[in-house]
Design a protein around this motif. Structure first.
Motif, PDB file in Angstrom:
ATOM      1  N   GLY A 175       1.120  -1.112  -0.228  1.00  0.00           N
ATOM      2  CA  GLY A 175      -0.026  -0.036  -0.114  1.00  0.00           C
ATOM      3  C   GLY A 175       0.940   1.239   0.682  1.00  0.00           C
ATOM      4  N   LYS A 176       0.547   2.346  -0.314  1.00  0.00           N
ATOM      5  CA  LYS A 176       1.025   3.483  -0.561  1.00  0.00           C
ATOM      6  C   LYS A 176       1.664   4.578   0.797  1.00  0.00           C
ATOM      7  N   GLY A 177       0.362   3.996   2.078  1.00  0.00           N
ATOM      8  CA  GLY A 177       1.055   3.793   2.711  1.00  0.00           C
ATOM      9  C   GLY A 177       2.078   3.144   3.742  1.00  0.00           C
TER      10      GLY A 177
ATOM     11  N   VAL B 251      -0.970  18.853  -2.459  1.00  0.00           N
ATOM     12  CA  VAL B 251      -1.441  17.764  -2.974  1.00  0.00           C
ATOM     13  C   VAL B 251      -0.305  17.596  -4.099  1.00  0.00           C
ATOM     14  N   LYS B 252       0.136  15.924  -3.822  1.00  0.00           N
ATOM     15  CA  LYS B 252       1.181  15.392  -5.104  1.00  0.00           C
ATOM     16  C   LYS B 252       0.222  14.689  -6.430  1.00  0.00           C
ATOM     17  N   PRO B 253      -0.341  15.509  -7.539  1.00  0.00           N
ATOM     18  CA  PRO B 253      -0.612  14.698  -8.254  1.00  0.00           C
ATOM     19  C   PRO B 253       0.842  14.326  -9.017  1.00  0.00           C
ATOM     20  N   ASN B 254       0.329  13.196 -10.216  1.00  0.00           N
ATOM     21  CA  ASN B 254       0.881  13.399 -11.328  1.00  0.00           C
ATOM     22  C   ASN B 254       0.714  13.596 -12.676  1.00  0.00           C
ATOM     23  N   ARG B 255       1.301  13.406 -13.728  1.00  0.00           N
ATOM     24  CA  ARG B 255       0.511  13.999 -14.543  1.00  0.00           C
ATOM     25  C   ARG B 255      -0.978  13.628 -15.243  1.00  0.00           C
ATOM     26  N   ASN B 256      -0.881  12.268 -15.209  1.00  0.00           N
ATOM     27  CA  ASN B 256      -1.741  11.162 -15.830  1.00  0.00           C
ATOM     28  C   ASN B 256      -3.534  12.038 -14.299  1.00  0.00           C
ATOM     29  N   GLU B 257      -2.868  12.454 -12.999  1.00  0.00           N
ATOM     30  CA  GLU B 257      -3.745  12.520 -11.855  1.00  0.00           C
ATOM     31  C   GLU B 257      -3.695  13.423 -12.337  1.00  0.00           C
ATOM     32  N   LEU B 258      -3.540  14.627 -12.727  1.00  0.00           N
ATOM     33  CA  LEU B 258      -3.919  16.200 -12.291  1.00  0.00           C
ATOM     34  C   LEU B 258      -4.319  15.881 -13.733  1.00  0.00           C
TER      35      LEU B 258
ATOM     36  N   LEU C 159      -1.884  15.183   0.708  1.00  0.00           N
ATOM     37  CA  LEU C 159      -2.191  14.308   0.136  1.00  0.00           C
ATOM     38  C   LEU C 159      -1.918  13.842  -1.397  1.00  0.00           C
ATOM     39  N   ASP C 160      -2.123  12.120  -1.325  1.00  0.00           N
ATOM     40  CA  ASP C 160      -1.570  12.011  -2.643  1.00  0.00           C
ATOM     41  C   ASP C 160      -2.442  10.976  -3.268  1.00  0.00           C
ATOM     42  N   THR C 161      -3.641  10.832  -3.832  1.00  0.00           N
ATOM     43  CA  THR C 161      -4.214  10.196  -4.609  1.00  0.00           C
ATOM     44  C   THR C 161      -5.438  10.455  -5.820  1.00  0.00           C
TER      45      THR C 161
ATOM     46  N   SER D 136       8.207   6.249  -6.185  1.00  0.00           N
ATOM     47  CA  SER D 136       9.230   7.015  -6.529  1.00  0.00           C
ATOM     48  C   SER D 136       8.278   8.149  -5.631  1.00  0.00           C
ATOM     49  N   GLY D 137       6.695   8.047  -5.953  1.00  0.00           N
ATOM     50  CA  GLY D 137       6.203   9.148  -6.024  1.00  0.00           C
ATOM     51  C   GLY D 137       5.861   8.980  -4.855  1.00  0.00           C
ATOM     52  N   ASP D 138       5.657   7.770  -3.765  1.00  0.00           N
ATOM     53  CA  ASP D 138       5.430   7.863  -1.932  1.00  0.00           C
ATOM     54  C   ASP D 138       6.804   8.246  -1.967  1.00  0.00           C
TER      55      ASP D 138
HETATM   56 MG   LIG Z   1       1.831   8.742  -7.750  1.00  0.00          MG
END
Ligand SMILES: [Mg+2]
Ligand SMILES: Nc1ncnc2c1ncn2[C@@H]1O[C@H](COP(=O)(O)OP(=O)(O)OP(=O)(O)O)[C@@H](O)[C@H]1O
Length: 314
Positions: free
Chosen positions: A40-42, A185-192, A167-169, A254-256
């Protein structure tokens, strides 16, 4: 401020990786190697935060024998846990890695629905323990049964306790919680792009989009760009933080790790540019070592010195 943070890992699982040479459909295989870890990401955020020298605590739901495995595994890694028990087994996520064909086949159980009694129990647990922490991270998807604005509730509780949230979801969980004003908030390109409901192509489009998001929701935005680092907005100023070129072993997590880096600098009262620098360095350091959220403090420091942060003139 202390560097004890709460890492919410809502959708816990046993992450099992089986290494199978020449993987084929309709055949029986005997794996070369089997690796099972609390997932899990957490959990990844917690591992990375620990690599940085901080003290993470993981919270969420677990159940059954799989739940015991997840809790015991984290504790063996020296990570404290505060889970609410569910009346069913935690899920298992299987990744079949074929080193001959360089394929990765992933089979992710969805897991059972968390009953409302356990959803409420987690909210109560969080309310009671939040004052012990100097930051909270919210990572990954929500399990079935949990309302899509649940992270929004947790952010409200954190505001009441004066605890900043990262927040990273993605998807609905992000859409329904971002308006509650996390610190970052930490989106990546797809999430944004999913959140904004439109495709973005050029660097200028991404830059405008992060600025728009920060203004609309009055939140710090750190958009991660993989090897290109991150675009970050604070008080209308946009920064580009760029990691050095590195020999990538595995960027999984890496995002986590970036979230952990942001939390680490945030809890130490660092300025915004430094917070982003720490985030980018932790993300890049993670890519130097196999294992999600695993790196050495020496690698991190080496990368940190080489991260370049520039304010964009727009
Ligand atoms: Mg991520
Ligand atoms: N190949 C790479 N080289 C250098 N740094 C990297 C690389 N990949 C990732 N990073 C660092 O890690 C940060 C986060 O990575 P990324 O943008 O891939 O996150 P993500 O898409 O959220 O990943 P995750 O799968 O962990 O959720 C980047 O901003 C960057 O600092």
């Amino acid at each position: 401020m202390s560097e004890r943070i709460l890492c919410v890992n809502a959708n816990a699982a046993i992450d099992k990786t089986v290494v199978v040479k020449n993987y084929r459909l309709d055949e029986i295989h005997h794996p070369e190697r089997v690796l099972a870890l609390p997932g899990g990401k957490g959990c990844n955020v917690a591992r990375a935060f620990k690599c940085l020298g901080g003290t993470p605590v993981v919270a969420g739901w677990v159940g059954g024998f799989a739940g015991q495995f997840i809790e015991a595994g984290l504790q063996r890694e020296g990570i404290e846990t505060r889970f609410v028990q569910t009346p069913f087994e935690s899920r298992e996520c299987i990744a079949v890695l074929d080193p001959d064909h360089h394929t990765l086949t992933e089979i992710y159980e969805r897991g059972d629905a968390v009953p409302s009694a356990q959803v409420n129990a987690f909210r109560d647990l969080l309310r009671a323990m939040l004052p012990e922490f100097s930051a909270m991270t919210l990572s990954g998807s929500l399990p079935p049964g949990v309302p899509r604005d649940f992270y929004g509730d947790l952010i409200d509780l954190a505001h009441a306790a004066n605890v900043p949230v990262i927040l990273d979801t993605s998807g609905k969980a992000l859409q329904f919680s971002i308006a509650h004003q996390p610190a970052f908030v930490k989106p990546n390109r797809n999430e944004l792009q999913e959140l904004l409901g439109r495709k973005l192509k050029t660097r200028a489009e991404f830059t405008n989009a992060v600025r728009e998001l920060a203004a609309r929701y009055e939140t710090g935005v750190v958009l991660s760009l993989g090897a290109e680092g991150a675009l970050a907005v604070d008080h209308k100023k946009v920064y580009h933080a760029r990691p050095p070129h590195i020999e990538v072993k595995s960027a999984v997590g890496s995002g986590d790790s970036m979230v952990a880096g942001l939390a680490y600098a945030l809890t130490r009262g660092r300025a915004f540019e430094e917070i982003v620098r720490y985030g980018v360095a932790a993300g890049a350091a993670n890519a130097l070592t196999i294992g999600a959220g695993i790196f050495t403090r020496a690698d991190f420091e080496r990368v940190l010195r080489a991260v370049q942060v520039n304010a964009l003139v727009t």
